[in-house]
Design an enzyme around this catalytic site. Structure first.
Site, mmCIF file in Angstrom:
data_model
loop_
_atom_site.group_PDB
_atom_site.id
_atom_site.type_symbol
_atom_site.label_atom_id
_atom_site.label_comp_id
_atom_site.label_asym_id
_atom_site.label_seq_id
_atom_site.Cartn_x
_atom_site.Cartn_y
_atom_site.Cartn_z
ATOM 1 N N GLY A 1 -2.273 0.450 6.222
ATOM 2 C CA GLY A 1 -1.057 0.059 5.480
ATOM 3 C C GLY A 1 -1.374 -0.115 4.004
ATOM 4 O O GLY A 1 -0.586 0.273 3.135
ATOM 5 N N TRP B 1 -1.841 3.304 2.496
ATOM 6 C CA TRP B 1 -0.533 3.969 2.335
ATOM 7 C C TRP B 1 0.092 3.598 0.986
ATOM 8 O O TRP B 1 0.732 4.418 0.352
ATOM 9 C CB TRP B 1 0.403 3.529 3.482
ATOM 10 C CG TRP B 1 1.804 4.077 3.360
ATOM 11 C CD1 TRP B 1 2.260 5.273 3.810
ATOM 12 C CD2 TRP B 1 2.925 3.441 2.730
ATOM 13 N NE1 TRP B 1 3.589 5.424 3.518
ATOM 14 C CE2 TRP B 1 4.021 4.316 2.846
ATOM 15 C CE3 TRP B 1 3.119 2.224 2.077
ATOM 16 C CZ2 TRP B 1 5.286 4.005 2.345
ATOM 17 C CZ3 TRP B 1 4.381 1.925 1.574
ATOM 18 C CH2 TRP B 1 5.442 2.804 1.708
ATOM 19 N N HIS B 2 -0.117 2.338 0.568
ATOM 20 C CA HIS B 2 0.535 1.888 -0.660
ATOM 21 C C HIS B 2 0.014 2.604 -1.900
ATOM 22 O O HIS B 2 0.760 2.826 -2.848
ATOM 23 C CB HIS B 2 0.378 0.378 -0.832
ATOM 24 C CG HIS B 2 1.410 -0.383 -0.072
ATOM 25 N ND1 HIS B 2 1.247 -0.734 1.239
ATOM 26 C CD2 HIS B 2 2.628 -0.849 -0.426
ATOM 27 C CE1 HIS B 2 2.315 -1.378 1.648
ATOM 28 N NE2 HIS B 2 3.183 -1.460 0.673
ATOM 29 N N GLY B 3 -1.255 2.923 -1.931
ATOM 30 C CA GLY B 3 -1.740 3.589 -3.134
ATOM 31 C C GLY B 3 -3.173 4.010 -3.011
ATOM 32 O O GLY B 3 -3.938 3.462 -2.207
ATOM 33 N N PHE C 1 4.734 4.614 -4.936
ATOM 34 C CA PHE C 1 4.104 4.836 -3.633
ATOM 35 C C PHE C 1 4.722 6.047 -2.935
ATOM 36 O O PHE C 1 4.471 6.310 -1.832
ATOM 37 C CB PHE C 1 4.223 3.583 -2.753
ATOM 38 C CG PHE C 1 3.733 2.345 -3.462
ATOM 39 C CD1 PHE C 1 2.560 2.382 -4.201
ATOM 40 C CD2 PHE C 1 4.439 1.158 -3.416
ATOM 41 C CE1 PHE C 1 2.113 1.255 -4.874
ATOM 42 C CE2 PHE C 1 3.994 0.023 -4.074
ATOM 43 C CZ PHE C 1 2.837 0.081 -4.805
#
Lengths: 135, 483
Positions: free
Chosen positions: B322, B325-327, B483
Site C-alpha cells: 500500500g 502504491w502511493h509513490g 499518485f
C-alpha cells in the site's frame, strides 16, 4: 447520507406497477434534471454578477488573438460595470475580512479579546496635576 | 482540468445538460459520457488517452476470455497475464526511474558503477487508480463476482468515468457496471446529496486544505531546520488536517458529481481521526483503497486463516505494498511498512490484553462504562499521534527532511512564526469535522431536498461565491493527483 440514493422500487414484482413506476421515474428524472439545470444557470448569473473579477482572470489566460482580445475587453468592461454598481463589494469585504484574520497575531488577538479595563490614566494625571498645584 | 475551476464548471454544465438530454437513449448517453471522460483526461496530456484505452481494451478482452473459458488452469493463466500486463504498465510508468536510481545508488556504493538505461518518463495522472480498477474488474470476473461484460463501451465508461478517473474513489465493477445496465435516473435525493457533497468538498479543499498548505505545511516542510519546535509540531497536525481535507474533499466532489449524473459511489472517508485504533483508522481512511488491498491482496495472501505468524506477515506485506502504491520513494515504503508493523503490534497487544482481561459484555456498571470511555479517548489520541508521526515520512521529500523534522521537534528555542490564530483556527475547524454527528450531511441533504430550483440555485451560487471569496488566490492541485 449515500443511502438516500438507493432505489427503493427495485424489488417491485408487479409488472404493470413497475411500468407505471418507470414512466413516473422518467418524468421525475426529466423534472429534476430541468430543476438542476435552472439552478446551475442561476449560479452562472450570480458568478457573473458578484464574482466578475474571476472572469477577467480566467479569460486573461486564453492567449492572444482577435477573438481572445475581444473576450478579454468584453469581460474587463463587464467587471468595471459590476464594480461601478457595487456588486463586487460583498466578495471584496469577505476577502478583506479573511485577510485581516489571516494577518492577526497572538498579541492582537489577546488585545481584542481581553476585557476592557476602565482607563485610570486620566484620573492619575488629574491627581498629579492637583498635587503639582498644591506643591 | 481541476474540479474547483471555471473550466470544470463549464464542462460540467455541458455534460449535465447533454447527458440528461440523452437519458432516453442509453447507448448514445454512454458514448457521450465516455467522450466527456476522455476529454477530461486528455485535458492534461491527450497522449495518455491512448494508454487509458489500451489498458481498458486489455481488461475487456481478459474479461471476455474469462467469461468464455471453463478450464481452471486456463482461467488462472488469463487472469495472471491480464493482471501482469496491468501491473507492468504501472511499474514502467511509476517505478522505472525509482528502480534504476536505487539500483544505481546500490551499485555505486558497492563500487560496481554501470551506465544504466535511464529515461525521462512522464507519470500519467491517475494511473494507480485506473490500474487498480482494471485489476479489480478482471479478478471479479475470474472469481465470478461479476459477469464478463460484453459491451466494450460499458467497460470503457467504468474505467474512465471522469469523476473518479484521476484520484478515485476506486470503484468496483460489481458496484458500477449494474448501474450502467439500469435506466439512468435523477431523483431529488441525487440532486440534494450531490449539492451538499460538492459544496462541502469545495470548502474542505479550497479553504482549509489550501490555506494550511500555503501558510503552514509547505514552508515548514521546505526547510524544517529554519523553524522552531512549536511550528513543527503544529505543522504535523496541520498536514494531518490538510491531507484529510484535500483528499476527502476531492472524494466528496467526485461522489457528488457522480450522484448528479445519476450514479452511486461508495463512501471513501468516515471521520478517520476519530478512530480508536490503527485497524479502525484503516476502516475509515481511503476506504476504497483499504478495502481493495484487503480483497485483492490481504485475503489472497491468506488473510488471518493460516495462523498468527502468517497473519502478521500478510498485514505487513499488504501495508508495505500500500505504501509502494502511493509513490515511488523510500519515504512511502517506510510509511507503509510502519503502518504494517504497527498494525501487527496492535493486534498482538490486543490479543494479549484480551487474554489477561477478557472483555465481558455483562458488566455494564458505571465504572466499566467510564473505564471504556477513558480507554476509547486514549485510543483516539494515541492512534491520531501514530498516524501523524507516519505522515511526516509521507509528506517529506526525503529521509533527510524527515530526520531534520524529527530532530527539530526536540529544540524549543527556535522561532514560531507560522503558528497564527488563523492557522490554529483552521486546524481546529478541520478536526471538528471528525467529531460532528455522522448523519449531519444526510440531514442537510434531506433539508434541501424539497427546495425549488431558484432557491437551490441561490444556495449553490452563494456557497460557491463564499468559498471562492474566502479561499486563497489560485488553485493548488490535489495531493493525490501525484499518485
Amino acid at each position: 447520507m449515500l443511502d438516500l440514493l438507493e432505489d427503493r422500487t427495485a424489488n417491485d414484482e408487479r409488472v404493470q406497477a413497475v411500468r407505471l413506476a418507470d414512466l413516473e421515474r422518467e418524468e421525475k428524472t426529466r423534472r429534476n434534471a430541468v430543476r438542476f439545470i435552472r439552478a446551475m444557470w442561476i449560479v452562472v448569473a450570480m458568478l457573473l454578477l458578484f464574482n466578475s473579477s474571476q472572469l477577467v482572470t480566467v479569460v486573461n489566460g486564453f492567449g492572444v488573438g482577435p477573438l481572445q482580445d475581444a473576450v478579454v475587453a468584453l469581460s474587463t468592461t463587464w467587471n468595471e460595470q459590476m464594480e461601478k454598481n457595487g456588486l463586487t463589494k460583498p466578495v471584496a469585504i469577505i476577502r478583506a475580512t479573511v485577510e485581516r484574520w489571516r494577518s492577526t497575531d497572538w498579541t492582537e488577538l489577546k488585545a481584542s479579546i481581553a476585557p476592557q479595563t476602565p482607563r485610570r490614566e486620566g484620573a492619575i494625571e488629574l491627581r498629579g496635576a492637583l498635587g503639582d498645584a498644591k506643591g | 482540468m481541476l474540479f474547483p475551476t471555471l473550466e470544470f464548471g463549464i464542462f460540467f454544465l455541458i455534460v449535465f445538460t447533454v447527458g440528461w438530454g440523452l437519458r432516453a437513449l442509453p447507448e448514445p448517453r454512454k458514448y457521450f459520457l465516455v467522450g466527456a471522460s476522455y476529454l477530461f483526461y486528455g485535458w492534461w496530456d491527450w497522449r495518455f488517452t491512448a494508454l487509458l484505452f489500451a489498458t481498458t481494451l486489455i481488461n475487456y478482452l481478459g474479461g471476455l476470455a474469462l467469461g468464455s473459458l471453463a478450464r481452471p488452469g486456463l482461467r488462472k493463466l488469463v487472469v495472471g497475464i491480464t493482471v501482469a500486463v496491468d501491473l507492468g504498465v504501472l511499474a514502467f510508468f511509476k517505478y522505472y526511474g525509482f528502480f534504476l536510481t536505487s539500483l544505481d545508488t546500490l551499485l555505486t556504493t558497492l563500487g560496481l558503477h554501470r551506465d544504466l538505461p535511464f529515461m525521462e518518463i512522464i507519470l500519467p495522472i491517475g494511473i494507480s487508480f485506473f490500474t487498480f480498477q482494471g485489476i479489480s474488474y478482471v479478478v471479479d470476473v475470474y472469481r465470478g463476482h461479476v459477469a464478463a461484460e460484453r459491451s466494450l463501451l460499458d467497460v470503457m465508461l467504468f474505467k474512465s468515468f471522469f469523476p473518479q478517473l484521476v484520484a478515485g474513489p476506486i470503484v468496483r465493477a460489481a458496484d458500477f457496471i449494474p448501474q450502467l445496465h439500469a435506466p439512468a435516473r435523477l431523483t431529488r435525493e441525487h440532486v440534494a446529496v450531490g449539492t451538499v457533497l460538492v459544496l462541502t468538498g469545495l470548502a474542505k479543499k479550497m479553504v482549509i486544505a489550501n490555506y494550511l498548505a500555503t501558510d503552514l505545511v509547505d514552508p515548514i516542510f521546505f526547510d524544517p531546520t529554519a523553524v522552531g519546535a512549536l511550528d513543527l509540531l503544529i505543522g504535523i497536525y496541520g498536514y494531518a488536517v490538510q491531507i484529510y481535507c484535500d483528499f476527502s474533499g476531492y472524494s466528496d466532489i467526485a461522489i457528488g458529481v457522480a450522484a448528479l449524473l445519476g450514479y452511486r459511489f461508495r463512501e471513501n472517508f468516515d471521520q478517520p481521526y476519530r478512530a480508536a485504533s490503527l485497524q479502525d483508522f484503516w476502516r475509515r481512511w481511503h476506504i476504497s483503497l483499504s478495502s481493495w488491498l484487503r480483497d485483492y491482496l490481504y485475503i489472497p495472501l491468506g488473510g488471518s486463516r493460516y495462523g498468527e505468524a502468517k497473519t502478521y506477515r500478510n498485514l505487513f506485506l499488504t501495508m508495505f505494498l500500500g505504501g509502494v502504491w502511493h509513490g515511488a520513494a523510500w519515504t512511502f515504503v517506510f510509511w507503509g511498512s510502519f503502518h504494517g508493523a504497527m498494525l501487527g503490534i496492535e493486534r498482538f497487544v490486543k490479543s494479549k490484553l484480551d487474554e489477561l482481561a477478557p472483555p465481558n459484555a455483562d458488566e455494564e456498571g458505571p465504572l466499566t462504562r467510564l473505564g471504556n470511555f477513558a480507554q476509547h479517548v486514549v485510543g483516539v489520541i494515541w492512534t491520531f499521534h501514530f498516524v501523524c508521526f507516519a505522515w511526516i515520512f509521507f509528506r517529506a521529500d526525503s529521509f533527510g527532511t524527515a530526520r531534520d523534522y524529527l530532530k527539530g521537534l526536540g529544540d524549543w528555542t527556535g522561532p514560531h512564526d507560522h503558528v497564527t490564530p488563523f492557522i490554529v483556527g483552521l486546524i481546529v475547524l478541520g478536526m471538528l469535522f471528525q467529531f460532528t454527528p455522522r448523519n449531519l450531511g444526510r440531514e442537510l441533504a434531506v433539508t434541501i431536498r424539497a427546495l425549488p430550483s431558484p432557491l437551490l440555485g441561490l444556495l449553490l451560487g452563494a456557497g460557491i461565491i463564499a468559498i471562492w471569496a474566502v479561499a486563497p488566490e489560485g488553485v493548488a492541485p490535489f495531493i493525490y493527483f501525484q499518485f
